[in-house]
Design a protein around this motif. Structure first.
Motif, short mmCIF file in Angstrom:
data_model
loop_
_atom_site.label_atom_id
_atom_site.label_comp_id
_atom_site.label_asym_id
_atom_site.label_seq_id
_atom_site.Cartn_x
_atom_site.Cartn_y
_atom_site.Cartn_z
N LEU A 6 0.83 -1.20 0.00
CA LEU A 6 0.00 0.00 0.00
C LEU A 6 0.87 1.26 0.00
CD1 LEU A 6 -2.77 -1.10 2.51
CD2 LEU A 6 -3.15 -0.44 0.13
N THR A 7 1.97 1.21 0.70
CA THR A 7 2.87 2.36 0.75
C THR A 7 3.63 2.54 -0.56
OG1 THR A 7 3.17 2.17 3.13
CG2 THR A 7 4.91 3.31 1.90
N LEU A 8 4.26 1.48 -1.03
CA LEU A 8 5.17 1.59 -2.16
C LEU A 8 4.47 1.62 -3.51
CD1 LEU A 8 7.81 -0.95 -0.83
CD2 LEU A 8 7.95 1.55 -0.78
N ARG A 9 3.38 0.88 -3.65
CA ARG A 9 2.68 0.84 -4.94
C ARG A 9 1.54 1.83 -5.02
NH1 ARG A 9 -0.94 -4.30 -6.29
NH2 ARG A 9 -2.37 -3.03 -5.01
N ASP A 10 0.81 1.98 -3.89
CA ASP A 10 -0.43 2.75 -3.92
C ASP A 10 -0.32 4.13 -3.27
OD1 ASP A 10 -1.46 0.49 -5.11
OD2 ASP A 10 -2.28 -0.32 -3.24
N GLY A 11 0.86 4.47 -2.76
CA GLY A 11 1.05 5.80 -2.21
C GLY A 11 0.26 6.07 -0.94
N LYS A 12 0.12 5.05 -0.07
CA LYS A 12 -0.63 5.21 1.18
C LYS A 12 0.29 4.87 2.36
CE LYS A 12 -5.02 4.12 -1.08
NZ LYS A 12 -6.24 3.26 -1.10
N PRO A 13 1.22 5.77 2.68
CA PRO A 13 2.25 5.46 3.68
C PRO A 13 1.74 5.32 5.10
CG PRO A 13 2.36 7.77 3.04
CD PRO A 13 1.38 7.12 2.10
N GLN A 14 0.52 5.76 5.38
CA GLN A 14 0.02 5.71 6.75
C GLN A 14 -0.07 4.28 7.29
OE1 GLN A 14 -1.73 6.57 4.07
NE2 GLN A 14 -3.90 5.94 4.18
N TYR A 15 -0.21 3.31 6.39
CA TYR A 15 -0.38 1.94 6.85
C TYR A 15 0.90 1.38 7.48
CZ TYR A 15 -4.96 1.74 4.67
OH TYR A 15 -6.27 1.98 4.36
N LEU A 16 2.05 1.76 6.95
CA LEU A 16 3.30 1.22 7.48
C LEU A 16 3.62 1.75 8.87
CD1 LEU A 16 5.98 0.84 4.66
CD2 LEU A 16 5.00 -0.92 6.13
N ALA A 17 2.89 2.75 9.34
CA ALA A 17 3.11 3.24 10.70
C ALA A 17 2.83 2.16 11.73
CB ALA A 17 2.23 4.46 10.96
N ASP A 18 2.02 1.17 11.36
CA ASP A 18 1.69 0.08 12.28
C ASP A 18 2.65 -1.10 12.16
OD1 ASP A 18 -0.91 0.45 13.93
OD2 ASP A 18 -1.37 1.35 11.99
N THR A 19 3.72 -0.96 11.38
CA THR A 19 4.67 -2.06 11.22
C THR A 19 5.23 -2.59 12.54
OG1 THR A 19 5.31 -1.33 9.00
CG2 THR A 19 6.86 -2.73 10.18
N PRO A 20 5.61 -1.73 13.49
CA PRO A 20 6.15 -2.27 14.75
C PRO A 20 5.19 -3.22 15.46
CG PRO A 20 6.65 0.07 14.56
CD PRO A 20 5.72 -0.25 13.43
N ARG A 21 3.88 -2.99 15.31
CA ARG A 21 2.90 -3.89 15.92
C ARG A 21 3.01 -5.29 15.32
NH1 ARG A 21 -1.25 -1.76 18.14
NH2 ARG A 21 -1.38 -0.06 16.62
N PHE A 22 3.14 -5.36 14.00
CA PHE A 22 3.22 -6.68 13.34
C PHE A 22 4.52 -7.39 13.70
CE2 PHE A 22 0.59 -4.13 10.38
CZ PHE A 22 -0.60 -4.77 10.67
N ILE A 23 5.61 -6.64 13.69
CA ILE A 23 6.88 -7.26 14.03
C ILE A 23 6.83 -7.79 15.47
CG2 ILE A 23 9.36 -6.87 14.29
CD1 ILE A 23 8.27 -6.97 11.38
N SER A 24 6.20 -7.04 16.36
CA SER A 24 6.06 -7.49 17.75
C SER A 24 5.24 -8.77 17.84
CB SER A 24 5.41 -6.39 18.59
OG SER A 24 5.21 -6.83 19.93
N TYR A 25 4.09 -8.83 17.11
CA TYR A 25 3.27 -10.04 17.08
C TYR A 25 4.09 -11.23 16.55
CZ TYR A 25 -1.28 -7.52 17.50
OH TYR A 25 -2.37 -6.80 17.92
N ILE A 26 4.77 -10.99 15.44
CA ILE A 26 5.52 -12.07 14.80
C ILE A 26 6.61 -12.59 15.72
CG2 ILE A 26 7.13 -12.58 12.90
CD1 ILE A 26 5.43 -10.48 11.25
N ARG A 27 7.35 -11.69 16.34
CA ARG A 27 8.43 -12.10 17.24
C ARG A 27 7.90 -12.86 18.44
NH1 ARG A 27 11.34 -7.35 19.37
NH2 ARG A 27 12.82 -8.91 20.16
N ALA A 28 6.79 -12.40 19.00
CA ALA A 28 6.24 -13.05 20.19
C ALA A 28 5.83 -14.49 19.89
CB ALA A 28 5.04 -12.26 20.71
N THR A 29 5.19 -14.70 18.74
CA THR A 29 4.77 -16.05 18.38
C THR A 29 5.97 -16.93 18.04
OG1 THR A 29 2.65 -15.22 17.55
CG2 THR A 29 3.33 -17.42 16.83
#
Length: 362
Positions: A308-331
């Motif tokens: 969404l950020t790189l192709r569609d020009g909607k950078p606001q979505y990547l602001a939540d990246t740390p949440r996903f990395i935290s979920y992934i690491r915890a599991t």
């Protein structure tokens, strides 16, 4: 990943059309519907846009407000939306009713489920205060799953799971992080993905919403009972029963401590067992299934948000990246077989010193 119909908290703005012909087609369509539904055409205003090419408008009528979906048919297929809306109504789930649909032009008139999403009324600093909301969501989810039948919705099979997982290396790693997805990196991902798919496909299948989360759930207006409204269901499939409860409790935009996640997941599991759903007799085993399903989803969503950020020009979505990395690491940290994936991601994120992997540029 879409947004729900928003509340009336911002100044109304008239919709802007991409071209004069589409504006003219819409005006003719709306004028034709106005008498039957008592529409006040001059009240038309923008409601929301989402992560796809759809957008939503709101218009008043003599019996209340309505929602209009604007979905250009060359970019969006509305047939799944119409089909799943019917399935939800048959399941006694509160969802928008399709009142009129111009398939040729991609215009749709829908009932309006109200002014507030579950996300907007959640008390983030007091998890237990939200228990009632989450249990309403659980009841809606169980009603939806209880109506499941094979052969009605597309299968959430290995091919689809693999396509979704590949969004992570394709968009998040290669394009967003600049990682060369080859050699040991590719082998680590392939091994982890095979394990994730095997774990998830071992669970029985039901109807799966795929974005069952507070942004897509509507709070019932006062006096309307306790039925949670459900939106953004057009991508529904038939797949693992663990998926939607993982979406609800491991939200793309909101995180809770594990004790609250466990509380609601246990309550879901108990209600699902009573409803005859195939969640098994061992909650620990079910919870592990939810964790593995959540891992698949978070890898996928990290890829989608990078796209969404790189192709569609909607950078606001990547602001939540740390949440996903935290979920992934915890599991990954809980399961020995996922430790290679954990080490890979931590090195890519700069959380440990990189050694032994040829990442390309990081």
């Amino acid at each position: 990943m879409s947004t729900a119909f928003p509340p009336e908290t911002t100044p109304a703005t008239a919709p802007i059309w991409p071209d004069a012909q589409r504006a003219a087609d819409f005006s003719v369509w709306l004028a034709g519907l106005a008498p039957a539904h008592g529409l006040v055409i001059d009240s038309l205003r923008t409601a929301s846009a989402d992560a796809s090419f759809r957008r939503y408008l709101r218009v008043d009528g003599t019996q209340g407000s309505y929602i209009i979906m604007d979905a250009p048919p060359d970019k969006e297929d509305c047939q799944p939306f119409v089909k799943v809306a019917q399935l939800l109504h048959q399941s006694q789930v509160h969802a928008p009713e399709v009142l009129a649909w111009d398939a040729a032009h991609g215009f749709m008139l829908l009932t309006d489920l109200g002014a507030q999403t579950m996300m907007q009324v959640i008390k983030r600093d007091d998890p237990q205060a939200n228990q009632g909301l989450y249990l309403q969501a659980v009841d809606a989810l169980i009603a939806w799953q209880s109506a499941s039948k094979p052969g009605v919705l597309p299968p959430y099979d290995e091919a689809l799971l693999r396509r979704e997982l590949e969004l992570f290396p394709d968009w998040y790693l290669a394009r967003h992080r600049g990682v060369a997805v080859e050699g040991e990196v590719r082998r680590t991902l392939d091994q982890a993905f095979a394990q994730i798919m095997a774990h998830n496909l071992a669970w029985p299948s039901v109807y799966v919403h795929r974005d069952f989360m507070p942004r897509n759930l509507m709070v019932a207006p006062a006096g309307a009972g306790q039925r949670m409204g459900v939106l953004d269901f057009q991508d529904a499939v038939y797949g693992p029963i663990t998926y939607d409860i993982a979406s609800l409790m491991r939200d793309a935009f909101l995180s809770w401590e594990e004790d609250f996640c466990l509380d609601i997941t246990i309550r879901y599991w108990e209600k699902a067992r009573k409803a005859g759903l195939a969640v098994g007799d061992d909650f620990g085993e079910f919870y592990r299934g939810v964790e593995w399903m959540g891992l698949q989803r978070h890898l996928k969503v990290a890829g989608i948000f990078a796209r969404l950020t790189l192709r569609d020009g909607k950078p606001q979505y990547l602001a939540d990246t740390p949440r996903f990395i935290s979920y992934i690491r915890a599991t990954c940290a809980r399961y020995r077989e996922l430790k290679p994936l954990l080490r890979l991601i931590e090195r890519i994120e700069g959380l440990v010193v990189a050694d032994g992997y040829a990442f390309g540029r990081i």
